[in-house]
Scaffold this active site. Structure first.
Site, PDB file in Angstrom:
ATOM      1  N   LYS A  46      -1.603 -28.462  11.853  1.00 19.19           N
ATOM      2  CA  LYS A  46      -0.282 -29.025  12.134  1.00 19.19           C
ATOM      3  C   LYS A  46       0.748 -27.939  11.836  1.00 19.19           C
ATOM      4  O   LYS A  46       0.734 -27.342  10.761  1.00 19.19           O
ATOM      5  CB  LYS A  46      -0.044 -30.258  11.265  1.00 19.19           C
ATOM      6  CG  LYS A  46       1.290 -30.945  11.528  1.00 19.19           C
ATOM      7  CD  LYS A  46       1.364 -32.321  10.871  1.00 19.19           C
ATOM      8  CE  LYS A  46       1.334 -32.246   9.372  1.00 19.19           C
ATOM      9  NZ  LYS A  46       1.558 -33.577   8.746  1.00 19.19           N
ATOM     10  N   SER A  85      -0.737 -26.405   1.765  1.00 16.49           N
ATOM     11  CA  SER A  85      -0.502 -26.225   0.333  1.00 16.49           C
ATOM     12  C   SER A  85      -1.118 -24.947  -0.209  1.00 16.49           C
ATOM     13  O   SER A  85      -0.613 -24.390  -1.191  1.00 16.49           O
ATOM     14  CB  SER A  85      -1.073 -27.423  -0.441  1.00 16.49           C
ATOM     15  OG  SER A  85      -0.377 -28.608  -0.118  1.00 16.49           O
ATOM     16  N   ALA A 140       0.339 -22.162  -3.393  1.00 24.29           N
ATOM     17  CA  ALA A 140      -0.233 -22.188  -4.740  1.00 24.29           C
ATOM     18  C   ALA A 140       0.139 -20.928  -5.522  1.00 24.29           C
ATOM     19  O   ALA A 140      -0.099 -19.816  -5.071  1.00 24.29           O
ATOM     20  CB  ALA A 140      -1.753 -22.324  -4.660  1.00 24.29           C
ATOM     21  N   GLY A 156      -3.501 -19.996  -9.832  1.00 26.78           N
ATOM     22  CA  GLY A 156      -4.745 -19.246  -9.683  1.00 26.78           C
ATOM     23  C   GLY A 156      -5.934 -20.151  -9.475  1.00 26.78           C
ATOM     24  O   GLY A 156      -5.801 -21.300  -9.049  1.00 26.78           O
ATOM     25  N   GLU A 178      -3.992 -21.674 -18.735  1.00 32.53           N
ATOM     26  CA  GLU A 178      -3.032 -22.701 -18.353  1.00 32.53           C
ATOM     27  C   GLU A 178      -3.297 -23.967 -19.146  1.00 32.53           C
ATOM     28  O   GLU A 178      -4.303 -24.078 -19.856  1.00 32.53           O
ATOM     29  CB  GLU A 178      -3.113 -22.963 -16.840  1.00 32.53           C
ATOM     30  CG  GLU A 178      -2.710 -21.748 -16.008  1.00 32.53           C
ATOM     31  CD  GLU A 178      -2.777 -21.999 -14.510  1.00 32.53           C
ATOM     32  OE1 GLU A 178      -3.326 -23.040 -14.115  1.00 32.53           O
ATOM     33  OE2 GLU A 178      -2.280 -21.162 -13.754  1.00 32.53           O
ATOM     34  N   ASP A 228      -2.153 -37.343   6.215  1.00 35.48           N
ATOM     35  CA  ASP A 228      -2.721 -37.579   7.549  1.00 35.48           C
ATOM     36  C   ASP A 228      -4.217 -37.863   7.522  1.00 35.48           C
ATOM     37  O   ASP A 228      -4.700 -38.823   8.128  1.00 35.48           O
ATOM     38  CB  ASP A 228      -2.446 -36.377   8.460  1.00 35.48           C
ATOM     39  CG  ASP A 228      -0.970 -36.071   8.600  1.00 35.48           C
ATOM     40  OD1 ASP A 228      -0.150 -36.970   8.341  1.00 35.48           O
ATOM     41  OD2 ASP A 228      -0.628 -34.933   8.955  1.00 35.48           O
ATOM     42  N   HIS A 252       3.768 -32.679 -11.429  1.00 40.08           N
ATOM     43  CA  HIS A 252       3.815 -31.411 -12.154  1.00 40.08           C
ATOM     44  C   HIS A 252       5.009 -31.455 -13.100  1.00 40.08           C
ATOM     45  O   HIS A 252       6.107 -31.859 -12.707  1.00 40.08           O
ATOM     46  CB  HIS A 252       3.953 -30.239 -11.180  1.00 40.08           C
ATOM     47  CG  HIS A 252       3.624 -28.927 -11.806  1.00 40.08           C
ATOM     48  ND1 HIS A 252       4.448 -28.311 -12.724  1.00 40.08           N
ATOM     49  CD2 HIS A 252       2.557 -28.106 -11.658  1.00 40.08           C
ATOM     50  CE1 HIS A 252       3.904 -27.170 -13.106  1.00 40.08           C
ATOM     51  NE2 HIS A 252       2.752 -27.031 -12.481  1.00 40.08           N
ATOM     52  N   ARG A 308      -1.224 -31.961 -17.744  1.00 38.31           N
ATOM     53  CA  ARG A 308       0.008 -32.204 -16.997  1.00 38.31           C
ATOM     54  C   ARG A 308       0.556 -33.612 -17.149  1.00 38.31           C
ATOM     55  O   ARG A 308       1.771 -33.808 -17.204  1.00 38.31           O
ATOM     56  CB  ARG A 308      -0.233 -31.887 -15.509  1.00 38.31           C
ATOM     57  CG  ARG A 308      -0.355 -30.406 -15.237  1.00 38.31           C
ATOM     58  CD  ARG A 308      -0.678 -30.137 -13.790  1.00 38.31           C
ATOM     59  NE  ARG A 308      -0.691 -28.700 -13.537  1.00 38.31           N
ATOM     60  CZ  ARG A 308      -1.073 -28.157 -12.383  1.00 38.31           C
ATOM     61  NH1 ARG A 308      -1.469 -28.937 -11.393  1.00 38.31           N
ATOM     62  NH2 ARG A 308      -1.059 -26.854 -12.220  1.00 38.31           N
ATOM     63  N   HIS A 324       3.105 -33.520  -7.400  1.00 39.57           N
ATOM     64  CA  HIS A 324       2.478 -32.212  -7.171  1.00 39.57           C
ATOM     65  C   HIS A 324       1.121 -32.274  -6.491  1.00 39.57           C
ATOM     66  O   HIS A 324       0.796 -31.399  -5.701  1.00 39.57           O
ATOM     67  CB  HIS A 324       2.347 -31.481  -8.500  1.00 39.57           C
ATOM     68  CG  HIS A 324       1.777 -30.103  -8.392  1.00 39.57           C
ATOM     69  ND1 HIS A 324       2.361 -29.109  -7.632  1.00 39.57           N
ATOM     70  CD2 HIS A 324       0.667 -29.542  -8.939  1.00 39.57           C
ATOM     71  CE1 HIS A 324       1.652 -27.995  -7.726  1.00 39.57           C
ATOM     72  NE2 HIS A 324       0.615 -28.229  -8.493  1.00 39.57           N
ATOM     73  N   GLU A 340      -7.852 -31.515  -1.047  1.00 47.10           N
ATOM     74  CA  GLU A 340      -6.951 -32.492  -1.645  1.00 47.10           C
ATOM     75  C   GLU A 340      -6.980 -33.857  -0.975  1.00 47.10           C
ATOM     76  O   GLU A 340      -6.582 -34.855  -1.574  1.00 47.10           O
ATOM     77  CB  GLU A 340      -5.520 -31.956  -1.643  1.00 47.10           C
ATOM     78  CG  GLU A 340      -4.569 -32.755  -2.502  1.00 47.10           C
ATOM     79  CD  GLU A 340      -3.157 -32.206  -2.532  1.00 47.10           C
ATOM     80  OE1 GLU A 340      -2.275 -32.862  -3.110  1.00 47.10           O
ATOM     81  OE2 GLU A 340      -2.918 -31.112  -1.960  1.00 47.10           O
ATOM     82  N   ARG A 390      -5.776 -33.993 -12.579  1.00 45.16           N
ATOM     83  CA  ARG A 390      -6.386 -32.695 -12.249  1.00 45.16           C
ATOM     84  C   ARG A 390      -6.051 -31.648 -13.300  1.00 45.16           C
ATOM     85  O   ARG A 390      -4.894 -31.460 -13.655  1.00 45.16           O
ATOM     86  CB  ARG A 390      -5.911 -32.210 -10.871  1.00 45.16           C
ATOM     87  CG  ARG A 390      -6.431 -30.823 -10.528  1.00 45.16           C
ATOM     88  CD  ARG A 390      -6.045 -30.416  -9.136  1.00 45.16           C
ATOM     89  NE  ARG A 390      -4.632 -30.163  -8.954  1.00 45.16           N
ATOM     90  CZ  ARG A 390      -4.011 -29.034  -9.325  1.00 45.16           C
ATOM     91  NH1 ARG A 390      -4.671 -28.078  -9.951  1.00 45.16           N
ATOM     92  NH2 ARG A 390      -2.721 -28.880  -9.075  1.00 45.16           N
TER      93      ARG A 390
END
Length: 532
Positions: free
Chosen positions: A38, A45, A49, A52, A116, A220, A241, A289, A350, A374, A385
């Site tokens: 599309k 996405s 990003a 990493g 992270e 979609d 996020h 998160r 997010h 995703e 996640r």
């Protein structure tokens, strides 16, 4: 066919990000592959990003540690066999990317690893603070150079083609033979058929008013699979996020998790003090998160703030510029020098942790239909996640789906003749304002009623509005020629309905789903599985 040529390939892949292109490159060794995108080929996405890819590469790290961190972040809703599968395949995925020429940061001859939130070790390989763009570039280059891969941008997919011998405009469940897609340039609808189809369409982030997701993240693939008869799971688990830039002109610029991983502190701008010690005193800014997002949301509401501060200015300026060159440059252009000033941040949607239910081979409920990335619920993420497990899931399941198709190739029949798209009873719309109004309305009430903190009353209000808008849009869809905006609105509404229905079915608070009516966490974790 009046411009609606039937186009057949061995395998059809919907989506040109990390999952779709990974699958395409594996399949192309023996199959003719068509990749539909599309908009542009790099509009998904993956290209956005920053952080990493998580993988156990350090001598002091172990698979079990990565598995445990993933399960803790996922609040126990993960399927352990999936987590093991992905974690154990992660190092090989990184090696394939290195072989493709992805220029990962290195230090003293080894890949540089950062840390992270939610990770107990440094295990994030990265390309500065723009890993996704580097990965997208390498995958696209390889795909463009492969003679068996056809890349076709500017195609908005409408519905999957299902049925044994023919497919009409409105299909029931059954074997999948491909997809109807709108040529965005000509306005005609094409039927693309294949022996096997892979959904790699990304998430549904744009169902919310504030989101870091790209413009095309309108659910979609999830909506198409649901309409075709596939189950979806855990759609209530929408990740917010914690640190999206607060700027009235720039509404979706993400400040990567790695800023906190490298020492960034969350500060209440009114008190001037760190606040994570009141919410998670052990992990502080490195909590998962969902914990950090709820903490920021609580501080904003408690003190009547517009934002909180993320401050890394106490670190050496050269360190900050070296680790976050793209973020530093972007913020400078907005008048913020992150080496000397704090960054104003707020939570934003997010990531879609739920989606089309798949197994370890990427197979959905529908014969001939696979999915990766995703748009799926594989069991990896559970109720939240873990940072930098998203691109990893794309590589592992894109590869797994492709290899299962190759193993089972002899069982896939050639696609039958299918009906061309029927536009004989529709006309051009003269009320495009309806689409714009509905698009704005759904994103606003989803943010207000189905956001970080939920209640039964809010979910009831959201469900009522979704039903009203769905009736209106379905009537509109049945009378006017399809456009990208109309297709996306239809899919947004379907995704919103699945999110709200799932949220109303979960009578507990777990991970990303927090409700004031059921603040407890049940002893046994169960998936929310919806059946068409």
């Amino acid at each position: 066919m009046s411009g609606q040529d039937l186009k057949s390939h061995d395998v059809l892949i919907i989506g040109s990000g990390a999952a779709g292109l990974t699958a395409a490159l594996v399949l192309a060794e023996t199959c003719r592959v068509l990749v539909l995108a599309k908009g542009g080929l790099d509009g998904g996405s993956t290209n956005w990003a920053q952080g990493g890819i998580a993988a156990v590469l350090d001598a002091g790290d172990t698979f079990e540690d990565h598995i445990r961190d993933t399960m803790i972040a996922g609040a126990g809703l993960n399927r352990r066999e999936t987590v093991e599968f992905v974690v154990e395949h992660a190092p090989a995925a990184i090696r394939r990317l290195v072989d493709l020429g992805v220029p990962f940061n290195a230090e003293a001859g080894s890949l540089h690893l950062t840390r992270e939130g939610g990770h107990s070790h440094r295990r994030i390989v990265h390309v500065d603070d723009a890993t996704g763009a580097a990965v997208q570039k390498a995958l696209l280059k390889a795909a463009r150079e492969h003679p068996n891969v056809t890349l076709l941008p500017g195609r908005t997919c409408i519905d999957l083609i299902t049925g044994r011998h023919e497919a009409a405009r409105y299909s029931g469940s059954g074997r999948v033979w491909g997809v109807y897609a709108l040529d965005e340039a000509s306005g005609t609808v094409e039927a693309h058929t294949a022996r096997a189809t892979i959904l790699a369409t990304g998430g549904a982030g744009r169902v919310y008013q504030f989101s870091t997701a790209p413009r095309g993240a309108t659910g979609d693939g999830i909506a198409m699979a649901w309409r075709a008869g596939a189950r979806v799971s855990n759609m209530e688990m929408m990740q917010f996020h914690p640190t999206c830039l607060y700027n009235l002109e720039v509404k979706n610029f993400l400040i990567t998790e790695a800023v906190r991983g490298e020492g960034g502190r969350l500060i209440n701008p009114r008190t001037g003090a760190r606040f994570m010690e009141f919410y998670d005193p052990q992990r502080l800014e490195l909590a998962p998160r969902d914990v950090v997002a709820r903490a920021i949301d609580a501080e904003i509401k408690k003190f009547g703030l517009d934002f909180v501060h993320l401050d890394i200015s106490h670190m050496p300026a050269d360190f900050v510029r070296g680790h976050f060159p793209n973020i530093h440059e972007k913020l400078l252009g907005l008048g913020i020098d992150m080496t000397t000033q704090p960054i104003p941040v707020v939570p934003a949607q997010h990531y879609t942790c739920g989606g089309v239910l798949i197994d370890l081979d990427g197979r959905t409920d529908l014969p001939g239909l696979y999915a990766a990335g995703e748009c799926t619920e594989s069991g990896l993420h559970g109720a939240n996640r873990l940072a930098s497990n998203s691109l990893l899931e794309c590589f592992v399941f894109g590869d797994a789906a492709a290899r299962d198709i190759l193993r089972r190739w002899d069982s896939f029949e050639a696609p039958p003749e299918v009906r061309a798209w029927d536009e004989s009873r529709v006309t051009d719309s003269d009320e495009e304002v309806v689409i714009k109004q509905n698009w704005t309305e759904i994103r606003r009430f989803m943010w207000n009623y189905v956001g970080i903190v939920r209640t039964n009353k809010r979910l009831e209000r959201a469900a009522h509005r979704i039903q009203m808008l769905s009736d209106e849009v379905n009537d509109y869809y049945g009378h006017f020629r399809v456009t990208t905006d109309l297709i996306e609105l239809r899919n947004l509404l379907q995704s919103a309905e699945l999110i709200v229905r799932s949220a109303r079915a979960r009578h507990e608070s777990r991970g990303l789903h927090y409700t004031l009516d059921y603040p407890q966490t049940n002893e046994v974790a169960r998936d929310t599985v919806l059946v068409p």
